[in-house]
Enzyme design. Structure first.
Site, PDB file in Angstrom:
ATOM      1  N   CYS A   2       0.841  -1.195   0.000  1.00 42.63           N
ATOM      2  CA  CYS A   2       0.000   0.000   0.000  1.00 42.63           C
ATOM      3  C   CYS A   2       0.879   1.250   0.000  1.00 42.63           C
ATOM      4  O   CYS A   2       1.946   1.262   0.590  1.00 42.63           O
ATOM      5  CB  CYS A   2      -0.942   0.097   1.201  1.00 42.63           C
ATOM      6  SG  CYS A   2      -2.065  -1.277   1.337  1.00 42.63           S
ATOM      7  N   ARG A  27       3.751  -0.303  -4.954  1.00 43.68           N
ATOM      8  CA  ARG A  27       3.563  -0.845  -3.607  1.00 43.68           C
ATOM      9  C   ARG A  27       2.245  -1.617  -3.471  1.00 43.68           C
ATOM     10  O   ARG A  27       2.022  -2.296  -2.480  1.00 43.68           O
ATOM     11  CB  ARG A  27       3.562   0.294  -2.587  1.00 43.68           C
ATOM     12  CG  ARG A  27       4.835   1.088  -2.559  1.00 43.68           C
ATOM     13  CD  ARG A  27       4.722   2.208  -1.557  1.00 43.68           C
ATOM     14  NE  ARG A  27       4.640   1.681  -0.215  1.00 43.68           N
ATOM     15  CZ  ARG A  27       5.684   1.422   0.552  1.00 43.68           C
ATOM     16  NH1 ARG A  27       6.888   1.670   0.113  1.00 43.68           N
ATOM     17  NH2 ARG A  27       5.532   0.944   1.766  1.00 43.68           N
ATOM     18  N   TRP A  74      -2.892  -2.704  -1.632  1.00 41.90           N
ATOM     19  CA  TRP A  74      -2.622  -4.140  -1.842  1.00 41.90           C
ATOM     20  C   TRP A  74      -3.412  -4.844  -0.757  1.00 41.90           C
ATOM     21  O   TRP A  74      -3.112  -4.709   0.427  1.00 41.90           O
ATOM     22  CB  TRP A  74      -1.119  -4.418  -1.712  1.00 41.90           C
ATOM     23  CG  TRP A  74      -0.741  -5.817  -2.090  1.00 41.90           C
ATOM     24  CD1 TRP A  74      -0.427  -6.264  -3.338  1.00 41.90           C
ATOM     25  CD2 TRP A  74      -0.633  -6.955  -1.216  1.00 41.90           C
ATOM     26  NE1 TRP A  74      -0.134  -7.608  -3.295  1.00 41.90           N
ATOM     27  CE2 TRP A  74      -0.256  -8.067  -2.007  1.00 41.90           C
ATOM     28  CE3 TRP A  74      -0.830  -7.159   0.149  1.00 41.90           C
ATOM     29  CZ2 TRP A  74      -0.056  -9.332  -1.488  1.00 41.90           C
ATOM     30  CZ3 TRP A  74      -0.632  -8.433   0.676  1.00 41.90           C
ATOM     31  CH2 TRP A  74      -0.248  -9.500  -0.149  1.00 41.90           C
ATOM     32  N   ASN A 100      -1.541   2.033   5.903  1.00 39.92           N
ATOM     33  CA  ASN A 100      -0.703   0.955   5.386  1.00 39.92           C
ATOM     34  C   ASN A 100      -0.256   0.141   6.589  1.00 39.92           C
ATOM     35  O   ASN A 100       0.358   0.695   7.504  1.00 39.92           O
ATOM     36  CB  ASN A 100       0.511   1.572   4.655  1.00 39.92           C
ATOM     37  CG  ASN A 100       1.560   0.537   4.311  1.00 39.92           C
ATOM     38  OD1 ASN A 100       1.243  -0.650   4.156  1.00 39.92           O
ATOM     39  ND2 ASN A 100       2.797   0.961   4.191  1.00 39.92           N
ATOM     40  N   GLY A 101      -0.572  -1.153   6.592  1.00 38.96           N
ATOM     41  CA  GLY A 101      -0.185  -1.987   7.733  1.00 38.96           C
ATOM     42  C   GLY A 101      -1.306  -2.949   8.067  1.00 38.96           C
ATOM     43  O   GLY A 101      -2.221  -3.157   7.258  1.00 38.96           O
ATOM     44  N   GLU A 483      16.992 -17.721  -9.139  1.00 42.17           N
ATOM     45  CA  GLU A 483      16.611 -16.343  -9.464  1.00 42.17           C
ATOM     46  C   GLU A 483      15.984 -16.269 -10.863  1.00 42.17           C
ATOM     47  O   GLU A 483      14.994 -15.567 -11.071  1.00 42.17           O
ATOM     48  CB  GLU A 483      17.844 -15.431  -9.339  1.00 42.17           C
ATOM     49  CG  GLU A 483      17.655 -13.986  -9.738  1.00 42.17           C
ATOM     50  CD  GLU A 483      16.588 -13.234  -8.948  1.00 42.17           C
ATOM     51  OE1 GLU A 483      16.076 -13.766  -7.952  1.00 42.17           O
ATOM     52  OE2 GLU A 483      16.243 -12.111  -9.375  1.00 42.17           O
ATOM     53  N   LYS A 487      12.223 -14.962 -11.589  1.00 43.19           N
ATOM     54  CA  LYS A 487      11.897 -13.863 -12.524  1.00 43.19           C
ATOM     55  C   LYS A 487      10.819 -14.307 -13.489  1.00 43.19           C
ATOM     56  O   LYS A 487       9.861 -13.586 -13.735  1.00 43.19           O
ATOM     57  CB  LYS A 487      13.141 -13.429 -13.331  1.00 43.19           C
ATOM     58  CG  LYS A 487      14.178 -12.635 -12.607  1.00 43.19           C
ATOM     59  CD  LYS A 487      13.782 -11.213 -12.248  1.00 43.19           C
ATOM     60  CE  LYS A 487      13.138 -11.153 -10.903  1.00 43.19           C
ATOM     61  NZ  LYS A 487      13.937 -11.047  -9.736  1.00 43.19           N
ATOM     62  N   GLU A 490       7.288 -14.808 -11.710  1.00 37.92           N
ATOM     63  CA  GLU A 490       6.575 -13.640 -11.162  1.00 37.92           C
ATOM     64  C   GLU A 490       6.060 -12.689 -12.237  1.00 37.92           C
ATOM     65  O   GLU A 490       5.063 -12.021 -12.032  1.00 37.92           O
ATOM     66  CB  GLU A 490       7.401 -12.900 -10.100  1.00 37.92           C
ATOM     67  CG  GLU A 490       8.590 -12.132 -10.586  1.00 37.92           C
ATOM     68  CD  GLU A 490       9.311 -11.398  -9.453  1.00 37.92           C
ATOM     69  OE1 GLU A 490       8.654 -10.951  -8.509  1.00 37.92           O
ATOM     70  OE2 GLU A 490      10.540 -11.268  -9.546  1.00 37.92           O
ATOM     71  N   HIS A 506      17.520 -37.096  -8.335  1.00 36.68           N
ATOM     72  CA  HIS A 506      16.834 -37.467  -7.094  1.00 36.68           C
ATOM     73  C   HIS A 506      15.341 -37.154  -7.154  1.00 36.68           C
ATOM     74  O   HIS A 506      14.693 -37.024  -6.124  1.00 36.68           O
ATOM     75  CB  HIS A 506      17.506 -36.764  -5.909  1.00 36.68           C
ATOM     76  CG  HIS A 506      18.948 -37.130  -5.804  1.00 36.68           C
ATOM     77  ND1 HIS A 506      19.382 -38.316  -5.279  1.00 36.68           N
ATOM     78  CD2 HIS A 506      20.060 -36.481  -6.236  1.00 36.68           C
ATOM     79  CE1 HIS A 506      20.697 -38.385  -5.361  1.00 36.68           C
ATOM     80  NE2 HIS A 506      21.133 -37.274  -5.944  1.00 36.68           N
ATOM     81  N   LYS A 605       5.683  -4.348  -4.497  1.00 38.79           N
ATOM     82  CA  LYS A 605       7.137  -4.208  -4.445  1.00 38.79           C
ATOM     83  C   LYS A 605       7.684  -4.403  -3.030  1.00 38.79           C
ATOM     84  O   LYS A 605       8.664  -5.097  -2.836  1.00 38.79           O
ATOM     85  CB  LYS A 605       7.517  -2.824  -4.988  1.00 38.79           C
ATOM     86  CG  LYS A 605       9.003  -2.547  -5.033  1.00 38.79           C
ATOM     87  CD  LYS A 605       9.653  -3.253  -6.184  1.00 38.79           C
ATOM     88  CE  LYS A 605      11.135  -2.969  -6.281  1.00 38.79           C
ATOM     89  NZ  LYS A 605      11.819  -4.005  -7.067  1.00 38.79           N
TER      90      LYS A 605
END
Ligand code: M6R
Length: 610
Positions: A2, A27, A74, A100-101, A483, A487, A490, A506, A605
């Site tokens: 947020c 955000r 968000w 925000n929180g 990584e 990428k 996402e 395995h 983010k």
């Protein structure tokens, strides 16, 4: 998660708020809203979806005011909807808040309010705050907020306005970021500085427990004990507004990938001296004597920053010979690690606001460990909590998928490992010079590689119909396989797994058939032959091999279907070059699929909630 923006001054707050929200959209971006005071009445507009939905709505029916608050959301409590979007008003439409929180005790507070016949409009945790402020209000918004916050458990950054006090915004923070922008006859609040750079670079970072009153001509900050803070430092931010714009690129992510030669250089500039065989990171803070006494290193982070941490294990153990453990922050904080004074705990975070990483840092501090943060955002919660901070200096990273922050984090970790190794007598001057020279040349080598970007576009186009990918690597390039897979998933929503190539037999090898593309990092190294065998095993089961190989490697031609040659560098430093094509591959696949590259679904983010 947020984003919050607030403005009071002579301008139309609506314009300032939209400008800020656009910068904060990374955000959270499932809904947005704005509140202003017009003729002593509150007006609130909200819309589901991106900020331009709200913007076009307001353009059709404009509002103007010198004071206002905005929010981009968000969702945590309550699905994305207009009702759940912020700002939230009390039932008499006198007080409005953005938050925000997370209010951890909201269920109890909501039940108590319901018992007093309070009606609720939304399913959010936030709404309890505004009703409590109204309940506590007599004639001072500040005091009503102060009283309310004593009843709230959890995290918050809050912006609050009241129609009876139209000349001020009250704001407060605990465990969520909030910054005050200081202007001339105008003042601002925002979740981070990028929202303010167009107007001011002079900012005050609020501390946990602070409550502030923001007027056009002054700011009054009170600390947790209600004492007025007279000399809170005004910081001057070095970032500029242009850095947080796309500057002609289609996406922030592409801009940020292409910036890497420069951002890596900016990270090491003034910190390494290859010809002298010297590393000088003045922010590191540990004395030579302490460095010799470090018994263990713990590296703690999330997501991409965690992958940088995984690379560092190889560096700290190989060069400095210090046993190193790397943890995902959300695991570390609950696993009761045996921590002691002689441990160095390194937390890595681009944003400096990741809730789990911050909690892990606080835990390490409580156990008296040395703490060091590797962070990109000056004034962020993590940078202020850690004993010492090494900044990555790669400028604002706006794309939700982290790219340039990763290579800058790696750059810091290389410098640190070489420095520790040298100071502990494990890496002599001549060897140090050699490694520093390698590092020094990386930006040039990446620039050279980026001239062949078309190859990545072409390969990406071939694979857009695939629904699964495997990424294989070994040794320092195992984290790069993770990584690369992160990428891809996402931003393209294609399922991808990163594996240590030696683990294939395995279990995961069962996944391989003609429809499985395998991205194998097979640069020249001590494990080259090993990974070649792993590739043969995958190929003989029908997998299509996209090999990331060192330039001039001819052996790989017969073993792969597609080859991406990367510049030849020392194997320990190779992650700085091998990750670049993987970022580009993910980027182009996502673009071909028409995905929202900079703001992928369900993500934000900064993950400022647990
Ligand atoms: O700001 P941080 O580095 O603490 O963020 C950690 C992760 O949330 C972040 O790296 C995330 O995984 C990115 N979306 C990866 O691209």
């Amino acid at each position: 998660m947020c984003g919050i923006v607030g403005y009071i001054g002579k301008r139309n707050s609506v314009d300032v708020i939209f400008d800020g929200l656009r910068k904060l959209e990374y955000r959270g971006y499932d809904s947005s809203g704005i509140a202003v005071i017009v003729d002593k009445e509150l007006q609130v507009r909200k819309k589901v979806g991106r900020i331009y939905n709200l913007r076009s709505d307001i353009l059709k029916d404009p509002i103007t005011s010198n004071i206002g608050l905005g929010h981009t959301r968000w969702a945590t409590h309550g699905k994305p909807s207009e009702k759940n979007a912020h700002p939230h008003m009390d039932s008499t439409k006198s007080i409005v808040i953005v938050h925000n929180g997370i209010v951890e005790n909201y269920a109890k507070l909501r039940t108590e309010l319901l018992e007093c016949n309070q009606e609720f409009e939304s399913e959010t945790d936030t709404e309890v705050i505004v009703h409590l402020i109204k309940k506590n209000y007599s004639n001072s918004l500040f005091r009503a907020v102060q009283e309310t916050l004593s009843e709230i458990k959890g995290s918050y950054a809050l912006g609050i306005m009241c129609k009876y006090e139209p000349d001020k915004i009250v704001c407060a923070r605990r465990d969520a970021p909030l910054v005050i922008g200081i202007g001339q006859g105008e003042n601002f609040i925002a979740s981070d500085v990028t929202a303010l750079l167009h107007y001011t670079r002079n900012v005050v970072f609020l501390e946990d427990g602070d409550i502030a009153e923001i007027m056009a001509d002054k700011v009054i900050i009170r600390d947790i004990r209600s004492n007025i803070i007279k000399n809170r430092e005004i910081k001057s931010i070095l970032w500029n507004d242009a850095q947080s714009e796309k500057n002609g690129y289609k996406h922030f992510m592409l801009k940020e990938i292409l910036e890497q030669p420069r951002t890596i250089e900016e990270t090491f500039r003034g910190r390494i001296y290859p010809n002298e065989g010297r590393v000088y990171i003045k922010e590191f803070g540990l004395k030579d004597e302490d460095i010799k006494n470090i018994s263990n290193i713990y590296v703690v982070a999330c997501g991409t920053s965690y992958h940088a941490g995984l690379v560092s294990k190889f560096l700290f153990e190989n060069f400095a010979e210090i046993p190193t453990e790397v943890d995902i922050a959300s695991e570390f904080r609950y696993r009761n690690s045996v921590l002691s004074k002689k441990n160095l705990v390194i937390v890595i975070s681009q944003s400096g606001e990741t809730a789990d990483t911050l909690a892990a840092l606080k835990l390490a501090k409580s156990k008296d460990c040395w703490t060091l943060a590797i962070c990109n955002v000056v004034g962020s919660s993590i940078s202020r909590e850690a004993e010492n901070v090494i900044y990555t200096y790669c400028g604002p990273e706006i794309g939700v998928a982290s790219t340039k922050a990763f290579t800058s984090q790696l750059t810091v970790l290389y410098m640190l490992a070489f420095d520790l190794a040298n100071k502990r007598g494990k890496l002599g001057k001549e060897k140090l010079k050699e490694y520093l020279n390698e590092l020094w040349e990386i930006p040039l080598k990446i620039s050279g590689f980026l001239k062949n970007i078309k190859l990545l576009q072409d390969i990406a186009e071939v694979f857009i119909s695939k629904r699964n990918f495997l990424y294989l690597g070994r040794h320092v390039n195992y984290p790069i396989a993770l990584e690369g897979a992160l990428k891809l998933k996402e931003i393209s929503y294609i399922h991808a797994e990163g594996y240590a190539a030696g683990e294939m037999k395995h279990g995961p090898i069962a996944l391989i058939d003609e429809s499985m593309p395998i991205v194998a990092i097979v640069v020249k190294s001590g494990v080259y032959e090993k990974i070649i065998s792993n590739i043969e095993e995958a190929k003989s089961r029908g997998g299509t091999i996209i090999a990331l190989a060192s330039e001039y490697d001819e052996e790989i031609v017969a073993k792969s279907d597609y080859i991406i040659y990367v510049p030849k560098v020392n194997e320990f430093i190779s992650p700085l070059v091998t990750v670049i094509p993987l970022q580009l591959l993910a980027y182009y696949i996502a673009v071909f699929l028409g995905r929202d590259v900079d703001q992928p679904r369900n993500l934000a983010k900064s993950v400022t909630v647990e």
